[in-house]
Each structure stands twice: as C-alpha cells, then as structure tokens.
Design a protein around this motif. Structure first.
Motif, short mmCIF file in Angstrom:
data_model
loop_
_atom_site.label_atom_id
_atom_site.label_comp_id
_atom_site.label_asym_id
_atom_site.label_seq_id
_atom_site.Cartn_x
_atom_site.Cartn_y
_atom_site.Cartn_z
N SER A 267 0.82 -1.22 0.00
CA SER A 267 0.00 0.00 0.00
C SER A 267 0.85 1.27 0.00
N LEU A 268 2.02 1.23 0.64
CA LEU A 268 2.91 2.39 0.60
C LEU A 268 3.42 2.64 -0.82
N THR A 269 3.70 1.56 -1.53
CA THR A 269 4.12 1.72 -2.92
C THR A 269 3.00 2.32 -3.76
N HIS A 270 1.78 1.85 -3.54
CA HIS A 270 0.65 2.41 -4.28
C HIS A 270 0.40 3.87 -3.90
N LEU A 271 0.67 4.22 -2.65
CA LEU A 271 0.57 5.62 -2.25
C LEU A 271 1.54 6.48 -3.05
N GLY A 272 2.74 5.95 -3.28
CA GLY A 272 3.71 6.68 -4.09
C GLY A 272 3.20 6.89 -5.51
N TRP A 273 2.57 5.87 -6.09
CA TRP A 273 2.01 6.00 -7.43
C TRP A 273 0.88 7.05 -7.45
N MET A 274 0.07 7.05 -6.39
CA MET A 274 -0.99 8.05 -6.30
C MET A 274 -0.41 9.47 -6.31
N LYS A 275 0.69 9.65 -5.57
CA LYS A 275 1.33 10.97 -5.55
C LYS A 275 1.89 11.31 -6.93
N ASP A 276 2.43 10.31 -7.62
CA ASP A 276 2.96 10.54 -8.96
C ASP A 276 1.85 11.00 -9.91
N ILE A 277 0.67 10.36 -9.79
CA ILE A 277 -0.46 10.73 -10.65
C ILE A 277 -0.97 12.12 -10.26
N ALA A 278 -1.05 12.39 -8.96
CA ALA A 278 -1.56 13.69 -8.49
C ALA A 278 -0.66 14.84 -8.93
N THR A 279 0.64 14.59 -9.00
CA THR A 279 1.58 15.67 -9.38
C THR A 279 1.88 15.69 -10.87
N GLY A 280 1.30 14.74 -11.62
CA GLY A 280 1.52 14.72 -13.06
C GLY A 280 2.77 14.01 -13.50
N VAL A 281 3.51 13.41 -12.55
CA VAL A 281 4.73 12.68 -12.91
C VAL A 281 4.38 11.41 -13.68
N LEU A 282 3.27 10.79 -13.31
CA LEU A 282 2.84 9.54 -13.93
C LEU A 282 1.53 9.75 -14.67
N ASN A 283 1.51 9.39 -15.94
CA ASN A 283 0.29 9.44 -16.74
C ASN A 283 -0.53 8.19 -16.47
N PRO A 284 -1.77 8.31 -16.01
CA PRO A 284 -2.57 7.11 -15.71
C PRO A 284 -2.68 6.16 -16.88
N LEU A 285 -2.65 6.67 -18.11
CA LEU A 285 -2.77 5.82 -19.29
C LEU A 285 -1.52 4.98 -19.52
N ASP A 286 -0.43 5.36 -18.87
CA ASP A 286 0.81 4.58 -18.98
C ASP A 286 0.97 3.61 -17.82
N PHE A 287 -0.05 3.53 -16.98
CA PHE A 287 0.01 2.73 -15.76
C PHE A 287 -0.87 1.50 -15.94
N LEU A 288 -0.45 0.37 -15.35
CA LEU A 288 -1.16 -0.90 -15.57
C LEU A 288 -2.53 -0.93 -14.93
N TYR A 289 -2.62 -0.45 -13.68
CA TYR A 289 -3.93 -0.50 -13.00
C TYR A 289 -4.19 0.83 -12.28
N PRO A 290 -4.61 1.85 -13.02
CA PRO A 290 -4.79 3.18 -12.43
C PRO A 290 -6.13 3.38 -11.73
N GLY A 291 -6.96 2.34 -11.66
CA GLY A 291 -8.33 2.51 -11.15
C GLY A 291 -8.42 3.12 -9.77
N ILE A 292 -7.82 2.46 -8.77
CA ILE A 292 -7.96 2.98 -7.40
C ILE A 292 -7.08 4.21 -7.20
N HIS A 293 -6.03 4.33 -7.97
CA HIS A 293 -5.12 5.47 -7.81
C HIS A 293 -5.78 6.77 -8.27
N THR A 294 -6.39 6.73 -9.45
CA THR A 294 -7.08 7.93 -9.94
C THR A 294 -8.30 8.24 -9.09
#
Length: 630
Positions: free
Chosen positions: A118-145
């Motif tokens: 869950s801590l790793t997924h929290l990091g991905w959420m922060k990446d999406i929130a700050t625009g570092v990670l594009n949800p369309l480039d992510f395997l499972y962006p459902g709960i993160h977005t």
C-alpha cells in the motif's frame, strides 16, 4: 357462528402482531443507540501511536455497543415479516455495525493503513496527483485515480482518502453480493442471506487479500458488481435501442462499462473474469447446439461481451512490463520448475516456535470459508442433478454457469500452487471465495425456503440462523484486519513514522547506505518520493537491505559490516519483533546493543523512528558529516 369463532383469532393475531411491532421498534431503538455509543467511544479514543492490535486498542465500549447492535438487528431482521419496513432498518443496523468495524482506522484517526504494498501504491498516487505519472501509462490506475479524485474533491490527504476508498469498495462488495444472491435465489430471505454472507468478507485472508489500498483486493471486491451486471444482462431481457443500426440494451452498455472498470482496477482479476465469461460462452454454445429447448439456451448470448473483454485486455495489459514479467515468471516455472510451499512452510515453522500451528491459523482464517465451500459443493452437485431446475429455473442456470467457471479457476489455482512458492495462490482463493460466498448464500436461502415449507417450526429455523450468524460474524470480523490473533501486526503507519523516515532520507549522507530491521526502507522511499523502481537505490542507498538476524542477535554488527551503515527502524518494528514474535528473529538484546555498543551512535529519533550510524571496527577513521539531523 362461523363469524363469531373467527373474530377472537383475528383479534389475537392483530394484538400479537402489534406487540411484536412494539418490541421490534424498542429493540431497534436500543440497537441504534448502542451503535452510536460505540462509534462515539471509538472516535473519542484516537490512535496516538502505533498499535500492535487495532482490536485491543479500541475501547471495550465500542465492542459492547457493536455486539448489542448486531444481535438486536439480527433478531428483528429475522423475526419481523419480510414486508415490514422495520426489517430494512434492522438490516441497515447490522450492515452499518460491521462496516463500522471495517471503518475503525478512519474513526480512530489512523494516518495510513498498509505498511507494505500500500505504501508503494501511495507513491504512485502521488505521482499521478503531481503529473509525474500518466494514468494511461500505468497498468492499474483505477484505485489510484479514484483516490486522487477523492483528495481533490474533499481536500483530505491522499493517505486518508485511500481509507475511504477501501471502505467504499467494501460497501460495493457487500451490497452486490446481496443483490446477486437475490437475483439468483428469488426467495423472501435471499437478500438478507446475501447481505449477511457478504458481511463475512470471506475473500480477505490477510495473506494476499487485505482490507487496505491493494488493487487486486479492490478488484476482488468489485467482482460481485461484475457478476450482478452479467447475470442481469443474461436473464433480464430489455427492449433494445439502435446505435449505428445495432440493437443495444441499457444492461449491455452497463456491463461493458463495468468490464472496462475492472480492467483498470486490476488486469489479473480481469483475467479471471475472462475465464468465467469463456466458461459461460462455452456452455451457451453447447446448449444451443445440443439442447436448444433447455431454458439456458434462451438466455441472451454473452459472446459479444466476452470478445470485448478479451480485446480490451489484450490491448491494455501487455503494454506494461509488469504483465510480461508475470508471464515470463510463470513460463519459467513451467519450463524449469519452482519450489512450492516454501513461504507457507517457513510461516508454519515460525508459528510452531511461537506456540501456534498452521491448523490453528487455518481454523481462524478459513473455518467459515470451509463451511461456505461445503454449501457451495452441495448446491453445485444438486444443480447438476437437476434438483432446482423445476422450482428455480433461472437461478439453477446461473448456478450451472458458476459451476463450470470453477473448472478453469481451479486449474489456475493449481498451476500457481504447484509452480510458484509465492503466496499468489491466495489471490485465487480470495477470488473464488466471492463465488463460493454467493453460492453458499443461495444454498442457505433455498434450503431455508425448502425447510420452511415443510415444517411449522419456522421460529426455530430463524433462531438457528441468528445463532449461526452470531457465531460467524464475530469470527470473521476478528480477521478483517491483521492482528496478533492471526500472528500478524496491524498494518498501521503513523504520521510520526512517515515523517521520521522522510527526515532520515532528507538529511542522509548519500555515501552511506541504509539498512533496516526485518526489511529495508524501500516502501517508504516509494511512498515519499513516488515509485521510481529503477533508481530507488540512487535516492536511498541500501533501500532494500536488512540487518542480518544472526549478527543482530549477538550484537556484533560492527564486525559484520565493512563500511558505515545507517540502521533505521520504527516503533512498529520493535513492537512486532519483541511483543508479537517474542524476539524470535530480532531479540531484545540486539535492540539494547544498539544503545550500548561502541561505534554505533543514535543520530536521529522522533519517538517512533530511530536512526543509528554504525562505524565498523575495520574502519580506521570515522566518516565525518554523516549524521542525520532534524
């Protein structure tokens, strides 16, 4: 005279009904008061530090109030007439009470829940929130977005938003287990059996399925909605409208949207849904060719949605290296073999040393699952024997669909069990438990209906059901969260712990690597800096390193290492190793040695995270400017 003799009976019935209604209202009033007393008691006892057991740390008033609310809610739900509006209130009271237990981290102000993935997924959420990670480039962006959306709308932190998201998925799970059972069974008590069975939350095993931000778990919780939309589409004809000359129904569109959603939540769960859809399509094709007069042949075809699901899966999943890595791992296991059961054997050895055993742990985690497995086996065998075809034709057909779906799912479970020593197989157990929960609840519903028609002692039957769920609900509730009851610590992450790791990373000497007790601090690197798997060692050297058990136990770490090291650990680590595991891996003497051993200095502590700087005996000089400061 006939009229005169009937009047007293009618009057007596009315009086009895009125008395029962007043008693039910009083019971519900007491139940709701007990519920709110419980919630307020938990709210007024916020967590101020790490808690090894969320159950033990929650006030007794909460448990007493919830127990009272559940018992009174069950009694009213089962002993008032199905059409009585009080029954709906009773069901709401029971559902709300169990969900209050699941919401304890929110009620008691936990900063975050989930010290691993869950801590790793929290990091991905922060990446999406700050625009570092594009949800369309992510395997499972459902709960993160979705979590980012909750954060933006409510203004709460991402850490807290994840807890509300998990609770929302649990509510979806319970609701649609109930609705799916009602759709299949179609008896007066089907919805009640379904909701109560859903509240047992049998997919959670705290091995690979957890009540925290964990995409595969949320995908499993989303499965009942997929099943409900599928079975409703199959069995509820609707008037179509035309899009590009194609006849389309609202249920077909809803099902397509739901299938798209579960793919974005987790592709592995979607792969299992493909197995279910493939099984249903195969059965439909076979019956249409061989037994066109069978009711099952009259259902709407699922071929189109099966092709759609396979297509979007193949277009989405292979783009990400995580998918190809999983396939490569499984392929290598098939070609070259792999050890099986090593993780389970290791846990069994640890349990024995702690005075427990695997049979005891199985009893705690899977006893109720075993009961529902037996009920499911009964209904599948009876359905194959055509025992329900006459009275429940629609439900019998759906049971046959699920029965055939079990074959490929069981095959995948065996494949992972034989070829991989990991705990991946328990994801399949969690997935299958959704199906077994639904089948078991349908069996209970049909069995209760059958017995009710053949006996006058329905009150005894209802009392038996109440007693059964009074036993099962507490046992299942005690394993919703990891705790010492199942030889695991609560996965709480306090704000002080999070800040302590953040401070340590911020003021580190980049030339000195970290090492952690039991595990390195890599999860906190992900949560704080995002999830840069390719360069986490560049951000925090030694992010995955852990202190050796043997060297720690005898206090000679200064001779074990040949260069300087930061040793970092949290209060949760110390409690887990000393209070839960009784010093089995990291004894108290090792923690004490960190304070007394020459050449090991504490350089940072905020009360919950401690950092020590170790200078090995082989080093002639002490490295300068290497302390962590606040």
């Amino acid at each position: 005279m006939s009229f005169i003799t009937r009047t007293p009976r009618a009057q007596g019935t009315i009086e009895a009904s009125s008395t029962q209604t007043r008693a039910s209202k009083l019971a519900l009033a007491v139940g709701f008061v007990a519920f709110w007393v419980a919630v307020i008691a938990a709210y007024n006892a916020p967590a101020t530090a790490y808690e090894l057991s969320i159950y033990a740390a929650t006030p007794d008033q909460f448990w007493a109030g919830i127990a009272t609310a559940v018992v009174l809610g069950l009694l009213v739900a089962w002993f008032v007439a199905p059409e009585n509006s009080l029954r709906s209130l009773a069901i709401a009271l029971v559902v709300g009470s169990i969900l209050a237990v699941a919401a304890l981290p929110i009620i008691r102000g936990y900063f975050f829940l989930g010290a691993g993935d869950s801590l790793t997924h929290l990091g991905w959420m922060k990446d999406i929130a700050t625009g570092v990670l594009n949800p369309l480039d992510f395997l499972y962006p459902g709960i993160h977005t979705s979590t980012v959306f909750i954060e933006r709308v409510t203004g709460m932190s991402l850490e807290r938003a994840t807890q509300f998201l998990v609770l929302a998925y649990l509510l979806v799970y319970v609701t649609f287990v109930g609705l799916t059972v009602q759709l299949i069974a179609k008896t007066k008590y089907a919805l009640l059996f379904g909701l109560l069975s859903g509240l047992l939350v049998l997919p959670i095993n705290n091995i690979s399925v957890h009540l925290m931000a964990h995409p595969s778990t949320e995908g499993i919780f989303f499965l009942p909605l997929v099943l409900y939309a599928t079975f409703r589409y199959l069995t509820k004809p609707a008037k179509p409208f035309r899009i590009w000359r194609l006849p389309i129904t609202p249920s077909a569109i809803v099902l397509a949207l739901v299938l798209t959603a579960i793919l974005l939540i987790h592709p592995q769960v979607t792969g299992n849904v493909i197995l279910i859809f493939g099984s249903i399509s195969f059965m439909q094709l076979a019956f249409r060719q061989l037994r066109s007069e069978h009711p099952l042949s009259q259902h709407r075809a699922l071929f189109g949605h099966t092709i759609y699901l396979i297509t979007i899966f193949l277009l989405w999943a292979p783009r990400n290296p995580r998918t190809t890595n999983t396939i490569d791992t499984l392929t290598n296991a098939i070609l070259y073999g792999a050890s099986s059961g090593s993780a389970i054997a290791q846990r069994g050895s640890t349990l024995t040393e702690l005075g427990g055993s695997l049979p005891e742990l199985f009893f705690k985690l899977f006893l109720i699952s075993l009961v529902f497995g037996i009920l499911s086996a009964m209904i599948m065998l009876l359905s194959l024997g055509r025992k329900f075809a006459g009275e429940y034709p629609v439900g019998d057909a759906i049971v046959k669909y699920i029965t055939l779906s079990m074959v490929p799912l069981f095959g995948m479970f065996l494949l992972f069990s034989i070829l991989q020593g990991s705990t991946q197989r328990f994801r399949y157990i969690g997935f299958v438990m959704v199906l077994l929960t639904i089948l078991g609840a349908v069996m209970l519903s049909w069995g209760f209906d059958w017995l009710s028609q053949r006996t006058t002692g329905t009150r005894v039957l209802r009392a038996g059901v109440v007693i059964a769920f009074v036993f099962m609900l507490p046992l299942s509730t005690m394993t919703i969260f990891s705790s010492p009851f199942i030889y695991q610590p609560t996965q709480q992450v306090t704000e002080a712990t999070f800040n302590g790791y953040e401070t340590a990373f911020e003021y580190q000497d980049p030339s000195i690597p970290f090492t952690g007790i039991h595990s390195g601090p890599s999860r906190y690197v992900h949560a704080i800096y995002g999830s840069p798997f390719t360069n986490e060692e560049e951000i925090v050297p030694g992010a995955k390193a852990e202190v050796p058990n043997a060297g720690f136990a005898v206090g000679n770490l200064t001779t074990y290492y040949s260069s300087d090291r930061y040793i970092i650990y949290s209060d949760s680590t110390e409690q887990r190793e000393l209070d839960l595991y009784e010093g089995l891996r990291y004894p108290a003497a090792g923690f004490a040695a960190l304070e007394t051993t020459p050449r090991i200095d504490q350089v940072h502590s905020n009360g919950e995270v401690r950092v020590y700087l170790l200078h090995p005996n082989t080093a002639p000089n002490v490295t300068e400017n290497s302390t962590v400061t606040t």
